[in-house]
Design a protein around this motif. Structure first.
Motif, mmCIF file in Angstrom:
data_model
loop_
_atom_site.group_PDB
_atom_site.id
_atom_site.type_symbol
_atom_site.label_atom_id
_atom_site.label_comp_id
_atom_site.label_asym_id
_atom_site.label_seq_id
_atom_site.Cartn_x
_atom_site.Cartn_y
_atom_site.Cartn_z
ATOM 1 N N GLU A 50 0.832 -1.206 0.000
ATOM 2 C CA GLU A 50 0.000 0.000 0.000
ATOM 3 C C GLU A 50 0.863 1.251 0.000
ATOM 4 O O GLU A 50 0.536 2.230 -0.684
ATOM 5 N N ALA A 51 1.966 1.247 0.740
ATOM 6 C CA ALA A 51 2.878 2.399 0.730
ATOM 7 C C ALA A 51 3.439 2.602 -0.674
ATOM 8 O O ALA A 51 3.534 3.749 -1.154
ATOM 9 N N PHE A 52 3.802 1.514 -1.358
ATOM 10 C CA PHE A 52 4.302 1.601 -2.726
ATOM 11 C C PHE A 52 3.226 2.178 -3.651
ATOM 12 O O PHE A 52 3.490 3.035 -4.486
ATOM 13 N N ARG A 53 1.996 1.715 -3.473
ATOM 14 C CA ARG A 53 0.883 2.212 -4.285
ATOM 15 C C ARG A 53 0.673 3.709 -4.061
ATOM 16 O O ARG A 53 0.498 4.468 -5.017
ATOM 17 N N GLN A 54 0.739 4.135 -2.807
ATOM 18 C CA GLN A 54 0.567 5.552 -2.502
ATOM 19 C C GLN A 54 1.700 6.385 -3.110
ATOM 20 O O GLN A 54 1.471 7.477 -3.630
ATOM 21 N N ASP A 55 2.936 5.867 -3.024
ATOM 22 C CA ASP A 55 4.075 6.560 -3.643
ATOM 23 C C ASP A 55 3.879 6.675 -5.154
ATOM 24 O O ASP A 55 4.210 7.695 -5.760
ATOM 25 N N THR A 56 3.365 5.619 -5.761
ATOM 26 C CA THR A 56 3.116 5.625 -7.201
ATOM 27 C C THR A 56 2.072 6.674 -7.570
ATOM 28 O O THR A 56 2.258 7.437 -8.526
ATOM 29 N N LEU A 57 0.992 6.720 -6.805
ATOM 30 C CA LEU A 57 -0.046 7.718 -7.069
ATOM 31 C C LEU A 57 0.491 9.139 -6.890
ATOM 32 O O LEU A 57 0.182 10.030 -7.685
ATOM 33 N N LYS A 58 1.324 9.326 -5.869
ATOM 34 C CA LYS A 58 1.922 10.642 -5.633
ATOM 35 C C LYS A 58 2.841 11.025 -6.798
ATOM 36 O O LYS A 58 2.816 12.162 -7.281
ATOM 37 N N ALA A 59 3.657 10.071 -7.270
ATOM 38 C CA ALA A 59 4.569 10.336 -8.390
ATOM 39 C C ALA A 59 3.770 10.649 -9.659
ATOM 40 O O ALA A 59 4.137 11.544 -10.428
ATOM 41 N N TRP A 60 2.694 9.904 -9.894
ATOM 42 C CA TRP A 60 1.868 10.146 -11.068
ATOM 43 C C TRP A 60 1.259 11.544 -11.015
ATOM 44 O O TRP A 60 1.256 12.259 -11.997
ATOM 45 N N GLN A 61 0.774 11.935 -9.835
ATOM 46 C CA GLN A 61 0.184 13.263 -9.688
ATOM 47 C C GLN A 61 1.245 14.342 -9.902
ATOM 48 O O GLN A 61 0.988 15.355 -10.558
ATOM 49 N N GLU A 62 2.445 14.113 -9.383
ATOM 50 C CA GLU A 62 3.521 15.077 -9.575
ATOM 51 C C GLU A 62 3.872 15.206 -11.056
ATOM 52 O O GLU A 62 4.074 16.308 -11.572
ATOM 53 N N TYR A 63 3.924 14.077 -11.758
ATOM 54 C CA TYR A 63 4.196 14.112 -13.197
ATOM 55 C C TYR A 63 3.095 14.885 -13.929
ATOM 56 O O TYR A 63 3.377 15.716 -14.797
ATOM 57 N N ARG A 64 1.846 14.617 -13.580
ATOM 58 C CA ARG A 64 0.737 15.307 -14.237
ATOM 59 C C ARG A 64 0.777 16.809 -13.983
ATOM 60 O O ARG A 64 0.393 17.601 -14.833
ATOM 61 N N THR A 65 1.284 17.191 -12.808
ATOM 62 C CA THR A 65 1.361 18.605 -12.455
ATOM 63 C C THR A 65 2.531 19.299 -13.137
ATOM 64 O O THR A 65 2.395 20.398 -13.669
ATOM 65 N N THR A 66 3.706 18.639 -13.124
ATOM 66 C CA THR A 66 4.928 19.292 -13.611
ATOM 67 C C THR A 66 5.358 18.854 -15.004
ATOM 68 O O THR A 66 6.067 19.594 -15.686
ATOM 69 N N GLY A 67 5.014 17.633 -15.402
ATOM 70 C CA GLY A 67 5.470 17.097 -16.678
ATOM 71 C C GLY A 67 6.909 16.606 -16.633
ATOM 72 O O GLY A 67 7.437 16.111 -17.625
ATOM 73 N N LEU A 68 7.574 16.741 -15.481
ATOM 74 C CA LEU A 68 8.972 16.303 -15.366
ATOM 75 C C LEU A 68 9.052 14.782 -15.393
ATOM 76 O O LEU A 68 8.264 14.087 -14.752
ATOM 77 N N HIS A 69 10.041 14.276 -16.135
ATOM 78 C CA HIS A 69 10.217 12.838 -16.267
ATOM 79 C C HIS A 69 11.616 12.530 -16.816
ATOM 80 O O HIS A 69 12.347 13.432 -17.201
ATOM 81 N N VAL A 70 11.955 11.255 -16.835
ATOM 82 C CA VAL A 70 13.106 10.760 -17.597
ATOM 83 C C VAL A 70 12.556 9.706 -18.543
ATOM 84 O O VAL A 70 11.570 9.026 -18.237
ATOM 85 N N SER A 71 13.161 9.569 -19.691
ATOM 86 C CA SER A 71 12.692 8.576 -20.662
ATOM 87 C C SER A 71 13.146 7.184 -20.241
ATOM 88 O O SER A 71 14.068 7.026 -19.429
ATOM 89 N N ALA A 72 12.524 6.190 -20.820
ATOM 90 C CA ALA A 72 12.919 4.807 -20.543
ATOM 91 C C ALA A 72 14.364 4.569 -20.966
ATOM 92 O O ALA A 72 15.126 3.894 -20.261
ATOM 93 N N ASP A 73 14.773 5.147 -22.094
ATOM 94 C CA ASP A 73 16.159 4.989 -22.556
ATOM 95 C C ASP A 73 17.135 5.610 -21.558
ATOM 96 O O ASP A 73 18.192 5.045 -21.284
ATOM 97 N N GLU A 74 16.785 6.779 -21.045
ATOM 98 C CA GLU A 74 17.657 7.441 -20.057
ATOM 99 C C GLU A 74 17.752 6.610 -18.778
ATOM 100 O O GLU A 74 18.836 6.438 -18.222
#
Length: 98
Positions: free
Chosen positions: A53-77
């Motif tokens: 559940e902690a992992f799931r919550q971290d994932t949801l938080k990361a997804w929300q952060e990505y949706r807010t900022t658009g910051l990411h690294v590519s799969a190749d990177e």
């Protein structure tokens, strides 16, 4: 956290006869009581599910952060960085970008 007599409360669960017999056989094989085995099973299950559940919550938080900022690294990177780590190189992760 050590258990005290005041902290322990009995709980009853309903299990079918087959499961009950399996628990008893395993308890005998492990030189433990059926109670110990069931307590251990519940404890391990709860710990595992709390981590999940902690992992799931971290994932949801990361997804929300990505949706807010658009910051990411590519799969190749990410793959290139992980390959460097596998080779024993202690390098910083790639910079996030839009």
């Amino acid at each position: 956290m050590p258990m005290t007599a005041a902290a322990i409360r009995p709980v009853s669960i309903k299990i079918d006869d087959d499961t009950k017999a399996r628990v008893k056989r395993l308890a005998v094989a492990r030189h433990r009581t059926a109670h110990w085995l069931m307590h251990e099973a519940i404890t391990q299950y709860v710990e595992r599910e709390e981590k999940r559940e902690a992992f799931r919550q971290d994932t949801l938080k990361a997804w929300q952060e990505y949706r807010t900022t658009g910051l990411h690294v590519s799969a190749d990177e990410a793959d290139a960085w992980l390959a460097q780590l596998e080779q024993g190189k202690d390098i910083e992760p790639p910079e996030c970008h839009v």
